[in-house]
Design an enzyme around this catalytic site. Structure first.
Site, short mmCIF file in Angstrom:
data_model
loop_
_atom_site.label_atom_id
_atom_site.label_comp_id
_atom_site.label_asym_id
_atom_site.label_seq_id
_atom_site.Cartn_x
_atom_site.Cartn_y
_atom_site.Cartn_z
N SER A 118 0.83 -1.22 0.00
CA SER A 118 0.00 0.00 0.00
C SER A 118 0.86 1.25 0.00
O SER A 118 2.06 1.22 0.30
CB SER A 118 -0.93 0.03 1.21
OG SER A 118 -0.32 0.71 2.29
N THR A 119 0.16 2.36 -0.27
CA THR A 119 0.79 3.68 -0.31
C THR A 119 1.33 4.10 1.06
O THR A 119 2.16 5.00 1.16
CB THR A 119 -0.25 4.70 -0.84
OG1 THR A 119 0.39 5.91 -1.16
CG2 THR A 119 -1.37 4.94 0.16
N LYS A 120 0.84 3.45 2.12
CA LYS A 120 1.23 3.84 3.48
C LYS A 120 2.68 3.49 3.79
O LYS A 120 3.24 4.02 4.75
CB LYS A 120 0.28 3.24 4.50
CG LYS A 120 -1.13 3.77 4.40
CD LYS A 120 -1.25 5.24 4.75
CE LYS A 120 -2.67 5.73 4.65
NZ LYS A 120 -2.81 7.19 4.93
N ASP A 121 3.31 2.63 3.00
CA ASP A 121 4.75 2.37 3.18
C ASP A 121 5.52 3.68 3.09
O ASP A 121 6.51 3.89 3.78
CB ASP A 121 5.29 1.46 2.06
CG ASP A 121 4.92 0.00 2.28
OD1 ASP A 121 4.25 -0.31 3.28
OD2 ASP A 121 5.33 -0.83 1.43
#
Ligand code: PMP
Length: 346
Positions: free
Chosen positions: A46-49
């Site tokens: 996900s983009t949250k990395d």
């Protein structure tokens, strides 16, 4: 085919530089060219990395975080997974205060990634000492050297996208992007990415995706926080019942709301048409794109980028379960006949 077969020092080196993939079928009849920024290609899917790595490294640079310290956050979702992953590699403890509404699968996943998980009662108010907000705050106050990520109210969340997602999209479109469509939860993704892109070309149109049942769209239009907008909905990670300071409302041109049902069907359609197995909010973002097309937003020559935030595997017991879809009353006629059971004759 990939040209270089690289070797990496650790998994964190794979964060970012996600592909921009042309949508060939699902938007084939629309005017313009359409591309998805597929954030499931991050190692934590996900983009949250991006924000997990950026915020932790910023805290290290500022001398706040030293090996052995503790990272604290209130999420059972993608941010929790990414923080746990970064903590493993960098040698931090990761403590996550999550709501008792979180599925057992999610809690198990976080535990597998080495996080210490506090399960807090879901149906108490945010200022109740048992709520996951208050538990996280208390743990942060008690633990010296701990860092509370607080993604909804942390400018570094937005900065992470200003420094990575924005420049990547600019480079990948060779500066030809005309529209950015992105979901808004904390608002970090859309605000940071849009800030970078509008600095390059102020004419780029930025469209935020919000959920029915969330306050963001109305707040953007009226600057009024309207509690009457709030009611339960199913899409996780999209919209909010509060106004996050990580969102720069002035940089977003307009918000568009999408429904739980249409977003779920569209997520399945992305898989069927483009071979991309992405999450519920990717379906929401693509659904917003479809609605914008109906409104006449796009014209021939436009280059539209839609952000797909995470991977489909996290939604197996939800939008990718026929049983769950049926229970919600979401009947998907196109995929219902896919499974054939063959009887073997002895
Ligand atoms: N999609 C998913 C699956 C998410 O978890 C989030 C984060 N809440 C978003 C979209 C929205 O991203 P942001 O918080 O950067 O607005």
């Amino acid at each position: 085919m990939k040209e270089n077969i690289q070797v990496f020092d650790n998994v964190l080196e794979l964060i970012g530089k996600t592909p921009l993939i042309k949508l060939n079928k699902i938007a084939a009849d629309f005017d313009g060219d359409f591309y998805a920024k597929v954030e499931a290609f991050n190692p934590g899917h996900s983009t949250k990395d991006r924000i997990a790595l950026y915020i932790i490294e910023e805290a290290e640079r500022q001398g706040i975080l030293k090996p052995g310290n503790t990272i604290i956050e209130t999420t059972s979702g993608n941010t929790g997974f990414s923080l746990a992953m970064v903590s493993i590699i960098k040698g931090y403890d990761c403590v996550l205060a999550v709501s008792s509404k979180s599925s057992a699968d999610k809690i198990d996943m976080l535990k597998t990634m080495g996080a210490k998980v506090y399960v807090c009662p879901a149906h108490v108010s945010a200022d109740d000492p048992r709520s996951y907000y208050q538990v996280a705050k208390r743990l942060h106050d008690e633990m010296e050297g701990s860092v509370y990520i607080n993604q909804y109210f942390n400018q570094l969340n937005t900065d992470a996208h200003y420094n990575s997602t924005g420049p990547e999209i600019w480079e990948q479109t060779e500066g030809e992007i005309t529209h950015l469509i992105a979901c808004s939860g904390t608002g970090g993704t859309i605000s940071g990415t849009a800030k970078y892109l509008k600095e390059q070309n102020p004419n780029i149109k930025v469209i935020g995706v919000d959920a029915f049942g969330s306050v963001l769209k109305k707040y953007h239009e009226t600057k009024e926080f309207d509690e009457n907008e709030i009611y339960p909905y199913r899409i996780e990670g999209l919209g909010k019942n509060l106004i996050p300071t990580a969102t720069d409302f002035d940089i977003i041109d307009k918000f568009i709301k999408v429904s739980d049902e249409e977003s779920a069907h569209t997520a399945r359609e992305i898989a069927r048409t483009e071979g991309l197995f992405v999450g519920y909010t990717s379906g929401a973002a693509m659904q917003a794109l479809k609605q914008l097309e109906v409104e006449g937003e796009f014209k021939v020559g436009d280059k539209v980028v839609v952000l797909f935030p995470d991977h489909g595997s996290r939604y197996m017991s939800k939008i990718y379960s026929d049983k769950w879809m049926e229970e919600q009353g979401f009947v998907d006629s196109k995929s219902a006949s896919n499974v054939k059971t063959i009887e073997f004759v002895k």
